[in-house]
Design a protein around this motif. Structure first.
Motif, short mmCIF file in Angstrom:
data_model
loop_
_atom_site.label_atom_id
_atom_site.label_comp_id
_atom_site.label_asym_id
_atom_site.label_seq_id
_atom_site.Cartn_x
_atom_site.Cartn_y
_atom_site.Cartn_z
N VAL A 329 -8.06 1.52 -2.24
CA VAL A 329 -8.43 2.42 -1.14
C VAL A 329 -9.93 2.39 -0.90
N GLU A 330 -10.71 2.38 -1.97
CA GLU A 330 -12.16 2.29 -1.85
C GLU A 330 -12.57 1.02 -1.11
N TYR A 331 -11.92 -0.09 -1.44
CA TYR A 331 -12.25 -1.36 -0.80
C TYR A 331 -11.93 -1.31 0.70
N LEU A 332 -10.76 -0.79 1.04
CA LEU A 332 -10.38 -0.68 2.45
C LEU A 332 -11.37 0.20 3.21
N ALA A 333 -11.70 1.35 2.65
CA ALA A 333 -12.61 2.27 3.34
C ALA A 333 -13.98 1.64 3.53
N GLN A 334 -14.48 0.96 2.50
CA GLN A 334 -15.79 0.32 2.61
C GLN A 334 -15.80 -0.75 3.70
N ALA A 335 -14.64 -1.40 3.92
CA ALA A 335 -14.53 -2.44 4.93
C ALA A 335 -14.17 -1.88 6.31
N GLY A 336 -14.22 -0.56 6.46
CA GLY A 336 -14.06 0.04 7.76
C GLY A 336 -12.64 0.38 8.17
N VAL A 337 -11.69 0.28 7.23
CA VAL A 337 -10.30 0.59 7.55
C VAL A 337 -10.08 2.10 7.47
N PRO A 338 -9.47 2.72 8.48
CA PRO A 338 -9.21 4.17 8.42
C PRO A 338 -8.04 4.47 7.48
N VAL A 339 -8.34 4.69 6.22
CA VAL A 339 -7.30 4.77 5.20
C VAL A 339 -7.24 6.17 4.60
N THR A 340 -6.04 6.63 4.36
CA THR A 340 -5.77 7.89 3.66
C THR A 340 -4.97 7.58 2.41
N HIS A 341 -5.34 8.20 1.31
CA HIS A 341 -4.66 7.97 0.04
C HIS A 341 -3.93 9.24 -0.36
N VAL A 342 -2.61 9.15 -0.47
CA VAL A 342 -1.81 10.27 -0.97
C VAL A 342 -1.30 9.93 -2.37
N GLU A 343 -1.79 10.67 -3.34
CA GLU A 343 -1.25 10.58 -4.69
C GLU A 343 -0.18 11.66 -4.80
N LEU A 344 1.05 11.23 -5.05
CA LEU A 344 2.19 12.13 -4.93
C LEU A 344 2.05 13.39 -5.77
N ALA A 345 1.50 13.28 -6.96
CA ALA A 345 1.36 14.46 -7.80
C ALA A 345 0.48 15.52 -7.15
N ASP A 346 -0.48 15.08 -6.33
CA ASP A 346 -1.39 16.03 -5.68
C ASP A 346 -0.70 16.84 -4.59
N VAL A 347 0.46 16.36 -4.11
CA VAL A 347 1.21 17.13 -3.11
C VAL A 347 2.49 17.69 -3.72
N GLY A 348 2.50 17.78 -5.06
CA GLY A 348 3.59 18.44 -5.76
C GLY A 348 4.82 17.60 -6.00
N ILE A 349 4.72 16.28 -5.81
CA ILE A 349 5.86 15.39 -6.05
C ILE A 349 5.59 14.61 -7.33
N LYS A 350 6.28 14.96 -8.38
CA LYS A 350 5.92 14.48 -9.71
C LYS A 350 7.00 13.59 -10.32
N GLY A 351 6.58 12.78 -11.28
CA GLY A 351 7.51 12.04 -12.13
C GLY A 351 7.96 10.70 -11.61
N ASN A 352 7.39 10.21 -10.51
CA ASN A 352 7.83 8.93 -9.96
C ASN A 352 7.09 7.75 -10.56
N ALA A 353 7.77 6.61 -10.55
CA ALA A 353 7.14 5.34 -10.93
C ALA A 353 7.12 4.43 -9.70
N HIS A 354 7.08 3.12 -9.93
CA HIS A 354 6.78 2.17 -8.86
C HIS A 354 7.88 2.09 -7.80
N MET A 355 9.14 2.29 -8.18
CA MET A 355 10.25 2.20 -7.23
C MET A 355 10.59 3.58 -6.66
N MET A 356 9.59 4.25 -6.19
CA MET A 356 9.70 5.66 -5.78
C MET A 356 10.81 5.92 -4.77
N PHE A 357 11.05 5.01 -3.86
CA PHE A 357 12.03 5.25 -2.79
C PHE A 357 13.46 5.16 -3.28
#
Length: 380
Positions: A329-357
């Motif tokens: 995300v840092e790399y994208l933002a530095q290169a001018g990409v309008p990027v938002t990062h949602v870490e699921l735990a920060d929005v109350g969605i916990k316990g997921n791994a890589h195959m979240m869907f």
């Protein structure tokens, strides 16, 4: 006249019938029309012959799902990750409805692909590159039972995979049986994806692009290649971090163009990957966890074709991506990409791994994170 016992029996049968009908209706999901087609094929001489015979290669399988009622102006194009196919998004290994059905229920048309040389997109011996696959232990330790292996600190937080995530469990066995050999070379995959899915975009018009894992870099490649045809990129744990592999040895150089294996458009232009000057980001580097975070040395070149594409990166609480997605995300933002990062735990969605869907709360992620992003970004 019915006896009281007869009435009880009839009521019981009616209740059972209602339960069966309700369950059957639930399993059917959203009423829709299904079609499939192939696109992007090229012809080449049949290996080992000189008689003018030809075979096709480079094509991709495309599945088109159209709900009975389309209410959204843009379709969702879903691209799976390494070792997987488009079946990832159809339903879950334990038989629940998947993201394709969820988004059709919200009124979206869906396009699902199999990457070139994968699954229903033919791999041609002697034409396409070498393949590799994942063994069952790799899948368990990285995706489905990460809490049992503890290969990274966050793994202990994993609770959302249905079943125990190891061989012998019917849900795991069903999932593992769906995995496929994949091209070893991400460079080869990127070139073929750019050509085939670029052609698909030309044919179907603007889309909401959803990527996962290995296909994360295809989001940046396709957004650069066809910026007017991608209205937003939703990157579920995209491959990263910039310039180097992380967490799992060997920590070898990768993605020489920052986040991609093949060139994308920078301004000022780059004549080769050597023109990009990486520097370490100390705050996001953790040698003990096998992660070195790089950004560009200032002044950073800009990813000019991605600057008008709102981008969402989604990271699970207990995935190995929790260690380094912030660097991506840092790399994208530095290169001018309008990027938002949602870490699921920060929005109350916990316990997921890589195959979240695919996990038990997968539809909560679809609704509260992905759909909300689309509504606030594309449909505003």
């Amino acid at each position: 006249m019915f006896t009281s016992l007869s009435v009880v029996c009839i009521l019981t049968l009616l209740q059972l019938s209602t339960t069966c009908i309700s369950s059957h209706t639930q399993l059917q999901g959203t009423l829709h029309r299904r079609n499939y087609f192939y696109i992007g094929e090229q012809y080449v001489n049949t290996p080992g012959t000189n008689n003018g015979s030809e075979i096709a290669f480079g094509q991709i399988y495309v599945e088109h799902l159209v709900p009975a009622t389309v209410t959204q102006s843009l379709p969702v194009l879903m691209i799976h990750g390494h070792g997987m196919t488009g079946t990832n998004f159809l339903n879950t290994p334990d038989g629940r409805l998947g993201w394709a059905d969820y988004f059709m229920n919200q009124g979206f048309e869906i396009y699902i692909v199999d990457q070139p040389s994968r699954g229903r997109s033919a791999w041609q011996m002697g034409v396409d590159g070498d393949q590799s696959d994942f063994d069952a232990t790799y899948i368990s330790s990285h995706f489905t039972a990460v809490e049992k292996f503890n290969l990274w600190p966050q793994a202990a937080l994993h609770t959302q995979w249905p079943g125990n995530g190891t061989a012998g469990d019917p849900i795991f066995d069903n999932f593992y049986a769906s995995t496929m050999p994949s091209l070893v070379s991400d460079k080869e995959s990127s070139i073929k994806v750019k050509k085939a899915i670029g052609k698909l975009l030309d044919d179907i018009g603007p889309v909401i692009l959803l990527t996962h894992s290995q296909s994360g870099q295809y989001g940046w490649i396709l957004g650069d290649f066809r910026p007017s045809l991608i209205k937003t990129i939703i990157a579920l744990e995209p491959i990263g971090p910039p310039f180097i592999n992380a967490v799992f040895p060997p920590l070898t150089p990768a993605r020489p163009f920052g986040l991609t294996e093949i060139p994308v458009t920078y301004s000022p232009p780059v004549s080769s990957s050597c023109d990009l000057k990486p520097e370490i980001v100390p705050a996001l580097t953790n040698a003990s966890l096998g992660t070195t975070c790089f950004r560009q040395a200032a002044p950073a070149r800009q990813l000019v074709n991605l600057k008008e594409i709102p981008t969402l990166v989604v990271t699970s609480e207990s995935s190995y991506h929790a260690i380094y997605d912030s660097c991506t995300v840092e790399y994208l933002a530095q290169a001018g990409v309008p990027v938002t990062h949602v870490e699921l735990a920060d929005v109350g969605i916990k316990g997921n791994a890589h195959m979240m869907f695919m996990e038990k709360n997968g539809l909560e992620i679809a609704e509260k994170v992905v759909l909300e992003w689309i509504q606030n970004t594309v449909n505003k």
